[in-house]
Design an enzyme around this catalytic site. Structure first.
Site, PDB file in Angstrom:
ATOM      1  N   ASP A  17       0.764  -1.267   0.083  1.00 53.97           N
ATOM      2  CA  ASP A  17      -0.019  -0.005  -0.113  1.00 53.97           C
ATOM      3  C   ASP A  17       0.826   1.263  -0.061  1.00 53.97           C
ATOM      4  OD1 ASP A  17      -1.556  -2.465   1.109  1.00 53.97           O
ATOM      5  OD2 ASP A  17      -2.990  -0.927   1.913  1.00 53.97           O
ATOM      6  N   GLU A  48      -4.341   1.723  -2.786  1.00 55.19           N
ATOM      7  CA  GLU A  48      -5.853   2.030  -2.261  1.00 55.19           C
ATOM      8  C   GLU A  48      -5.572   3.343  -1.715  1.00 55.19           C
ATOM      9  OE1 GLU A  48      -7.748  -0.158   0.585  1.00 55.19           O
ATOM     10  OE2 GLU A  48      -6.101   0.051   1.802  1.00 55.19           O
ATOM     11  N   ASN A  49      -4.234   3.596  -1.235  1.00 54.08           N
ATOM     12  CA  ASN A  49      -4.109   4.915  -0.403  1.00 54.08           C
ATOM     13  C   ASN A  49      -3.221   6.178  -1.138  1.00 54.08           C
ATOM     14  OD1 ASN A  49      -3.305   2.301   1.988  1.00 54.08           O
ATOM     15  ND2 ASN A  49      -5.022   3.649   2.395  1.00 54.08           N
ATOM     16  N   ASN A  76     -10.234  -1.802   0.430  1.00 50.45           N
ATOM     17  CA  ASN A  76     -11.455  -1.241   0.837  1.00 50.45           C
ATOM     18  C   ASN A  76     -11.605   0.316   0.737  1.00 50.45           C
ATOM     19  OD1 ASN A  76      -9.153  -1.614   2.943  1.00 50.45           O
ATOM     20  ND2 ASN A  76     -10.484  -0.347   4.335  1.00 50.45           N
ATOM     21  N   HIS A  77     -10.384   0.878   0.474  1.00 46.28           N
ATOM     22  CA  HIS A  77     -10.250   2.179  -0.016  1.00 46.28           C
ATOM     23  C   HIS A  77     -10.467   2.734  -1.438  1.00 46.28           C
ATOM     24  CE1 HIS A  77      -9.725   3.498   4.117  1.00 46.28           C
ATOM     25  NE2 HIS A  77      -8.773   2.690   4.263  1.00 46.28           N
ATOM     26  N   HIS A 162      -6.117  -8.679   0.202  1.00 46.91           N
ATOM     27  CA  HIS A 162      -6.329  -7.541   0.938  1.00 46.91           C
ATOM     28  C   HIS A 162      -7.077  -7.763   2.219  1.00 46.91           C
ATOM     29  CE1 HIS A 162      -5.716  -3.151   1.054  1.00 46.91           C
ATOM     30  NE2 HIS A 162      -6.785  -3.027   1.840  1.00 46.91           N
ATOM     31  N   HIS A 187      -2.960  -4.417   3.281  1.00 46.47           N
ATOM     32  CA  HIS A 187      -3.978  -3.652   3.936  1.00 46.47           C
ATOM     33  C   HIS A 187      -3.392  -2.981   5.585  1.00 46.47           C
ATOM     34  CE1 HIS A 187      -7.754  -2.414   5.792  1.00 46.47           C
ATOM     35  NE2 HIS A 187      -7.581  -3.206   7.040  1.00 46.47           N
ATOM     36  N   HIS A 189      -0.325  -2.491   6.325  1.00 44.12           N
ATOM     37  CA  HIS A 189       0.693  -1.225   6.424  1.00 44.12           C
ATOM     38  C   HIS A 189       1.894  -1.601   7.072  1.00 44.12           C
ATOM     39  CE1 HIS A 189      -2.698   1.816   5.095  1.00 44.12           C
ATOM     40  NE2 HIS A 189      -2.795   0.705   4.376  1.00 44.12           N
TER      41      HIS A 189
HETATM   42 FE   LIG Z   1      -4.265   0.536   2.917  1.00 40.08          FE
HETATM   43 FE   LIG Z   2      -7.140  -1.540   3.146  1.00 37.94          FE
END
Ligand SMILES: [Fe+2]
Ligand SMILES: [Fe+2]
Length: 281
Positions: A17, A48-49, A76-77, A162, A187, A189
């Protein structure tokens, strides 16, 4: 049945990520060196980030593609920046988790070709333990693996799992063992220290970690998370920590049948202990 394996060996890098500008900056600073040093054939990056820590925009995705990233997976993001809805159906190189309900924009898997002509299936799945109750990720991954088996429809198969729970990610590794080249988690991190080749030949690491400033709480400026932990009182929004980031990734080498012959963690830049795999010339 599709034609079989063209390449006997492939080098794949999965970048965890990427969090906001510090994450994008460390990818820009270090990916060219890694591409050369590790003779990379294919690069997957969890994005996603990418945009300010939340979601992915056209501009931030293009920044990563221009650096040589082949595919961006998410989690999820994935929809935090609503502009993604305007381009995800036309952008083959960005995936969202495969197990969102039918009818969700975008797609969760794709078959890509490397510069040398090898075919790589990338699947993005999302866990359900301590997360949104999506469709079954195991059934979703099964559908992709059965439709495009390793060594037949694809020369390599990469799964980004994830998920929040380490157990669910490890479960996915064993579920795919012998049928995918690599299953790597994202996910959380934080990179885990369990890189291994499972008994059936699938490379596995529970979490790749993030490309983020690690003087933070999972990549976010630490003041606000601490406010919420200690006082249960949100005072402002989460923002990425802006110090120098560590690029966290996982390097996988595949052999003749598309199964893994090597897996190594990669950590470059920032605060974490550095490690880059050494390839024999
Ligand atoms: Fe993330
Ligand atoms: Fe995530």
């Amino acid at each position: 049945m599709a034609e079989c394996v063209k390449t006997t060996r492939m080098h794949i890098l999965f970048i965890g990520d990427v969090i906001g500008r510090p994450g994008r900056d460390v990818v820009a600073a270090e990916l060219p060196m890694l591409k050369e040093k590790l003779a990379l054939d294919f690069v997957v990056l969890n994005g996603e980030n990418l945009a300010g820590g939340f979601g992915v925009t056209r501009a931030t995705a293009n920044e990563m593609f221009a650096l040589g990233v082949d595919v961006i997976t998410t989690g999820n993001h994935w929809m935090d920046q609503r502009e993604i809805l305007s381009f995800i159906d036309d952008e083959d190189r960005i995936l969202r988790p495969r197990n969102y309900p039918a009818g969700t924009p975008g797609k969760g898997a794709g078959l890509y070709e490397t510069r040398k002509g090898a075919r790589v299936l990338v699947v993005n799945a999302m866990g359900r333990v301590f997360m949104d109750p999506l469709d079954d990720p195991f059934a979703a991954v099964e559908a992709e693996l059965s439709a495009c088996p390793l060594g037949e429809g694809a020369d390599a198969i990469f799964v980004d799992m994830h998920a929040e729970a380490t157990s669910e990610k490890m479960g996915m590794g064993h579920f795919c063992d012998g049928r995918a080249s690599a299953v790597i988690g994202s996910h959380s991190h934080v990179p885990t220290a369990d890189a291994q080749i499972l008994p059936g030949g699938t490379a596995f690491q529970t979490d790749a970690g993030a490309c983020a400033d690690y003087d933070s709480v999972i990549g976010m400026e630490k003041f606000e998370p601490l406010q919420r932990f200690t006082r249960k009182m949100p005072t402002s929004r989460y923002t990425p920590a802006m110090g120098p980031a560590t690029l966290c990734a996982v390097f996988v080498e595949t052999g003749p049948k598309g199964l893994a012959t090597r897996i190594e963690p990669v950590r470059v830049g920032g605060r974490l202990k550095q490690t880059i795999p050494h390839l024999e010339p």
